[in-house]
Design an enzyme around this catalytic site. Structure first.
Site, PDB file in Angstrom:
ATOM      1  N   LYS A   1       0.822  -1.213   0.000  1.00 37.65           N
ATOM      2  CA  LYS A   1       0.000   0.000   0.000  1.00 37.65           C
ATOM      3  C   LYS A   1       0.855   1.262   0.000  1.00 37.65           C
ATOM      4  O   LYS A   1       2.031   1.253   0.349  1.00 37.65           O
ATOM      5  CB  LYS A   1      -0.978  -0.034   1.170  1.00 37.65           C
ATOM      6  CG  LYS A   1      -2.054  -1.096   0.944  1.00 37.65           C
ATOM      7  CD  LYS A   1      -3.237  -0.996   1.865  1.00 37.65           C
ATOM      8  CE  LYS A   1      -4.318  -1.986   1.403  1.00 37.65           C
ATOM      9  NZ  LYS A   1      -5.497  -1.981   2.284  1.00 37.65           N
TER      10      LYS A   1
ATOM     11  N   ARG B   1      -3.453 -10.462   4.344  1.00 42.72           N
ATOM     12  CA  ARG B   1      -3.793 -10.484   2.920  1.00 42.72           C
ATOM     13  C   ARG B   1      -2.626  -9.858   2.171  1.00 42.72           C
ATOM     14  O   ARG B   1      -2.311  -8.681   2.367  1.00 42.72           O
ATOM     15  CB  ARG B   1      -5.082  -9.701   2.670  1.00 42.72           C
ATOM     16  CG  ARG B   1      -5.544  -9.671   1.213  1.00 42.72           C
ATOM     17  CD  ARG B   1      -6.823  -8.854   1.097  1.00 42.72           C
ATOM     18  NE  ARG B   1      -7.339  -8.845  -0.270  1.00 42.72           N
ATOM     19  CZ  ARG B   1      -6.979  -7.986  -1.220  1.00 42.72           C
ATOM     20  NH1 ARG B   1      -6.071  -7.034  -0.946  1.00 42.72           N
ATOM     21  NH2 ARG B   1      -7.500  -8.045  -2.431  1.00 42.72           N
TER      22      ARG B   1
END
Length: 316
Positions: free
Chosen positions: A244, A284
């Site tokens: 991210k 994840r």
């Protein structure tokens, strides 16, 4: 009609999916939701515009091959998504999303690869469960589609409820909190209560703090540092920091440019191990093998847990 899905269609699907598949989902709960070892969910985006790997797996053969590879690398679940949720992304219609994910899920299920469906739409989730998906990963926590809770409850499948405040195009304007950890905890609690009222079994619920979704980098770091406060909700927690933008910002070069997504693997592994050491149920990630290797080291080291900081303990 509920979001384009008729009551009659839901009723038929309930009979075909819910009743006939409950025993299989119970095994999924035993093997995954109650797993004693950290669960690794591998990311498989079958979209042209996802922030990290958009377009790489839009072809069916490439998507299925990558899903099998993720399983072979150690993923317990392969999370198949057909709509990008990166900040600012445009939405696609339900038919387009379904056309992207359903063939992939069918092929992976036939190959014995456990899958989850990454969607906010009840209609897509419903069809994905019928195609062989084992779990619904809903980044809206049920807020985007009021029919989702009914679909999940009828199917009896596990459901990941992520903290969410709005679709991708509105994320930035919604990133305002009094105390991000307390606010996220309270809002996740509301989503849990709504799911339970809709008939979703408590042992089928997983929560996710939603890093990067209406969150600044500072919000993401605060949630990471105070993860035990979210674990106090009493449900398994999925942690998703993989590649991210806040990791790219942390690793910015001398020129001030964020580290590209391909160079964020080590930071992702570090956040994953820290989350698991703090008590997270699963992570994840895009880079499954590196994560699985790091978690093997953590387990071989005696599964050490992070101690609260002096600040968290309230010491002077």
């Amino acid at each position: 009609m509920l979001n384009g899905t008729s009551d009659a269609f839901l009723s038929v699907t309930t009979r075909a999916v819910g009743v006939g598949r409950r025993d299989r989902y119970r095994q999924v709960v035993t093997d995954l939701v109650r797993a004693r070892t950290p669960v690794v969910m591998g990311v498989l985006n079958v979209t042209p515009d996802s922030f990290s790997d958009g377009g790489r797996y839009a072809d069916l053969a490439a998507a299925v091959a990558h899903g099998v590879r993720l399983r072979d690398d150690g993923a317990h679940l392969v999370d198949v998504g057909g709509e990008s949720t990166r900040p600012g992304a445009d939405r696609v219609d339900a038919d387009t999303e379904a056309a992207r994910v359903l063939p992939v899920i069918r092929e992976l299920a036939a190959a014995g690869v456990p899958t989850s469906i990454d969607t906010t739409r009840a209609r897509v989730a419903e069809a994905a469960l019928a195609a062989g998906a084992d779990l619904v990963n809903d980044v809206s926590g049920g807020l985007a589609d009021p029919a989702m809770a009914r679909v999940v409850a009828a199917a009896g499948c596990p459901w990941v409820l992520m903290h969410w405040r709005g679709h991708a195009q509105r994320m930035a304007e919604l990133a305002s909190y009094v105390d991000v950890v307390g606010d996220v905890r309270a809002e996740l609690g509301q989503r849990i209560d709504e799911a339970l009222r809709a008939g979703v079994a408590a042992d089928r619920i997983v929560v996710d703090p939603g890093l990067g979704f209406a969150k600044t980098a500072a919000h993401n770091w605060a949630l990471t540092a105070r993860l035990p406060e979210l674990l106090d909700l009493g449900f398994p927690l999925l942690f998703g920091a993989s590649r991210k933008s806040y990791l790219g910002r942390l690793l910015a070069g001398p020129d001030g440019r964020d580290r590209p997504t391909a160079g964020r693997a080590a930071a992702t592994v570090a956040t994953s191990v820290l989350a698991v050491a703090a008590g997270a149920w699963g992570v994840r990630v895009h880079d499954v093998r590196d994560t699985v290797d790091a978690l093997a080291v953590w387990q071989a080291s005696g599964r050490p847990r992070l101690a609260p900081s002096t600040e968290q303990r309230g010491a002077p």
